[in-house]
Design an enzyme around this catalytic site. Structure first.
Site, PDB file in Angstrom:
ATOM      1  N   GLU A 153       0.816  -1.213   0.000  1.00  0.00           N
ATOM      2  CA  GLU A 153       0.000   0.000   0.000  1.00  0.00           C
ATOM      3  C   GLU A 153       0.854   1.269   0.000  1.00  0.00           C
ATOM      4  O   GLU A 153       0.849   2.059   0.940  1.00  0.00           O
ATOM      5  CB  GLU A 153      -0.948   0.012   1.200  1.00  0.00           C
ATOM      6  CG  GLU A 153      -2.005  -1.074   1.155  1.00  0.00           C
ATOM      7  CD  GLU A 153      -2.991  -0.998   2.309  1.00  0.00           C
ATOM      8  OE1 GLU A 153      -4.103  -1.513   2.189  1.00  0.00           O
ATOM      9  OE2 GLU A 153      -2.622  -0.413   3.365  1.00  0.00           O
ATOM     10  N   GLU A 305      -6.497  -7.996  -0.414  1.00  0.00           N
ATOM     11  CA  GLU A 305      -6.988  -7.854   0.953  1.00  0.00           C
ATOM     12  C   GLU A 305      -8.478  -7.541   0.951  1.00  0.00           C
ATOM     13  O   GLU A 305      -8.959  -6.765   0.119  1.00  0.00           O
ATOM     14  CB  GLU A 305      -6.269  -6.714   1.698  1.00  0.00           C
ATOM     15  CG  GLU A 305      -4.842  -6.976   2.073  1.00  0.00           C
ATOM     16  CD  GLU A 305      -4.279  -5.832   2.913  1.00  0.00           C
ATOM     17  OE1 GLU A 305      -5.073  -5.092   3.543  1.00  0.00           O
ATOM     18  OE2 GLU A 305      -3.050  -5.661   2.918  1.00  0.00           O
TER      19      GLU A 305
END
EC number: 3.2.1.23
Length: 658
Positions: A153, A305
């Site tokens: 991320e 995710e």
């Protein structure tokens, strides 16, 4: 080039982030047993393990990771191996404070959390490259390795002196001379002209509004600077393992990365998606992000995710009701995912995310969440061979662009209420509720294969993009465009007339007199609907059809929705039902049909490969009429006639064999 198809090998990858360093080693064997029981075939290791692998500068402690890699392989579980460079250890910040990012006002972002690195720091990059090199060399030939996952991320921003120097190098490459930069940035305004490169800084905290073109370039630069870090690590692992695909996980609809540019550098495009279980539009949000990621991947993609239950970062963190996790997971597969993964496998007992759910929660293997995970794992094993590697056909494109997003959110604009992502979601929702499968595309992409192109709102359009849209309509395509689009050029310079003349001619707009943004909660009455957020004072050219006019306020009697041939223009945001009807009419005129007609409210139908997915996003049972004889892949039972879908129910059908 290796791909997700190579990693999945005809399966749907199923698993999640595994952080065994948080647990005693005696737990690891139990984890492996429960993973097999749940049908897990893939885990991500090492995402936040930098301090575990390198507890002090130059040290390497791989023994624990060796044992885990071997354990996973022995149990038939592949490993998505991460470079742990998202969270440098405390020793780096303590010994090298220059690696820590600084905010716009010069404050230091200290270690003690995660992602505390400056992407421009040579020291950070040197340590990250050295660790990646050793990790890749050690595990290049390990049979458990299936995918490389770089960092995690990417989301850091920095305004430090090292970043300033890097920014100046980036600007020199882009503009060549300071005079060219001054022209692009419009520095004649407010006496901002730069005489030398050394005077230029990142857009730090200022007395008043900052130069919008400078801010826009800094956003472009930040995305590129982070991508340099990714590419450096990617190239290291690719040199050791050219046959292993590489990815890094995007955050959904995050403005900090130009995902069009980033996805071109990835073998696998992956994303983290966390809809709010309490959001009645959660299913549509999930669908939109799936469509966006599939478009960036140009095919199958990886759900890196999601949450099996509640997250820990909303004001109130609600669990997922029974069946919702399964529904959204199978929806992702229907819309192109070849991997369904979670953060994380086992719920943490300590740390900031101990209340973030896992596939195995604090309730353990007797908990409802784990029972649902086992069911989902079994169903994915049934679906995988039928859809793995297949695409999802779409005849409608939604245009989306980071430059336009960045430029359109600047200070000093007509309305701070104009939220780019909300407008995009409104348009996607209208098409989704019409049963239309969409892709996302860049405004300068080849659009010729689409029957309809939708432009919810693109404030900034390049000359090439505008020419592309005009050519698309002249070539027979249908274009429907939203308000406040084509206003600025690549340097955030307002185009003459407030909208590019080529677009005004395309839509039949003679003059754009004024933008009339609306106050929060207010609306304007139009023919047959109410418009919100925005309105525009337009004068149409001869031959332009006024589809709907404003009926009250300052613009009463003036056009609200225009059409000229195959080009439509909406100068306001119609209320949801009206937008759904309007866009539905445009796509039907173009010959675009829903996947399955006559669906009950809240039911979604998607075709992927040979399978038809029926997904009930409602909280009550429904009956869906399905033509022909089919078989339910999940139950193995024949289906003749209507299909019953319970609350959050799913059916996956294929045509029955003759």
């Amino acid at each position: 080039m290796p791909s997700l198809r190579d990693a999945a090998r005809g399966r749907i990858l199923f698993g999640g982030d595994y952080n065994p360093e948080q647990w005693p080693e005696e737990v690891w064997e139990d984890d492996a047993r429960l993973m097999k029981e749940a049908g897990v075939n893939s885990v991500t290791l090492g995402v936040f393990s930098w301090a575990k692998i390198e507890p002090r500068p130059g040290a390497r402690e791989f023994g624990w990771l060796d044992r885990l890699m071997d354990l996973m392989h022995a149990n038939g579980i592949g490993v998505v191996l991460a470079t742990p460079t998202a969270s440098p250890p405390p020793w780096m910040g303590a010994r090298h404070p220059e690696t820590l990012p600084r905010t716009e006002d010069g404050s230091i972002v200290w270690y003690g959390s995660r992602q505390q690195f400056c992407a421009s720091s040579p020291v950070y990059r040197r340590y990250a490259a050295a660790l990646t090199e050793d990790l890749a060399a050690r595990y290049a030939n390990h049979p458990a390795l299936t995918v490389w996952h770089i960092n995690n991320e990417y989301c850091t921003h920095c305004w430090c002196d090292e970043t300033a120097a890097h920014f100046r190098r980036w600007l020199r490459s882009r503009y060549g001379t300071a005079d060219a930069l001054n022209e692009a940035w419009g520095t004649a305004f407010w006496s901002q002209r730069y005489d030398s490169w050394t005077e230029i800084l990142p857009p730090r905290k200022a007395q008043y509004m900052k130069n919008p073109a400078q801010v826009l370039d800094f956003k472009r630069f930040t995305s590129d600077a982070l991508m340099e870090c990714y590419v450096a690590e990617r190239d290291i692992v690719a040199r050791h393992t050219p046959h292993i695909p590489v990815t890094t996980n995007f955050m959904p609809l995050w403005s900090g990365q130009d995902a069009w540019a980033w996805s071109a550098q990835e073998d696998i495009v992956s994303v983290d998606i966390y809809p709010d279980p309490r959001d009645p539009r959660g299913g549509q949000y999930n669908a939109m992000l799936a469509d966006m990621t599939r478009s960036q991947a140009a095919g199958p993609w990886m759900l890196m995710e999601q949450a099996a239950g509640p997250v820990n970062w909303r004001g109130v963190n609600h669990p997922k009701p029974d069946g919702l996790n399964r529904l959204w997971s199978l929806q992702a597969v229907a819309r192109g995912a070849d991997a369904v993964c979670y953060f994380q496998w086992r719920q943490s007992r300590q740390g900031s995310e101990k209340f973030h759910s896992g596939m195995l929660t604090h309730a353990g293997e007797q908990g409802r969440t784990f029972r649902e995970i086992k069911r989902l794992g079994a169903e994915l094993a049934l679906i995988g061979p039928a859809v793995g590697g297949s695409d999802v056909p779409a005849e409608v494109a939604i245009l989306h662009d980071w430059d336009s997003w960045w430029a359109g959110t600047q200070e000093g604009r007509p309305s701070s209420l104009l939220d780019y992502t909300e407008v995009v979601q409104s348009w996607h929702r209208a098409l989704w509720e019409n049963g239309v499968i969409t892709e996302f595309a860049r405004p300068d992409a080849d659009l010729s294969r689409f029957k309809t192109v939708a432009v919810p709102h693109l404030y900034l359009l390049t000359d090439a993009a505008i020419d592309n849209l005009v050519a698309y309509v002249r070539g027979g395509g249908r274009l429907v465009c939203g308000f406040f689009s084509g206003v600025a050029d690549v340097d955030d310079r307002i185009r003459p007339g407030g909208m590019d003349v080529r677009l005004r001619e395309l839509f039949g707009i003679r003059t754009l007199h004024e933008w009339w943004p609306l106050d929060a909660g207010s609306a304007v009455q139009c023919d047959g609907f109410r418009g919100g957020l925005w309105s525009e004072e337009l004068e149409v050219a001869a031959g332009t059809e006024v589809v709907a006019a404003y009926r009250d306020g300052e613009l009463a009697g003036l056009p609200a929705v225009l059409r000229r041939g195959r080009a439509w223009y909406l100068s306001t945001l119609p209320e949801p039902e009206a937008l759904r009807a309007l866009l539905g009419g445009v796509v039907r005129e173009a010959g675009v049909e829903p996947v399955l007609a006559g669906l009950p409210d809240g039911v979604e139908a998607v075709r992927r490969g040979e399978l038809l997915f029926l997904l009930n996003h409602g909280r009550t049972a429904v009956t869906v009429a399905v033509p022909g004889d089919r078989e339910d892949v999940l139950t193995g039972k024949p289906v003749q006639g209507p299909v019953e879908l319970g609350r959050h129910g799913v059916a996956v059908l294929r045509s029955a064999a003759p």
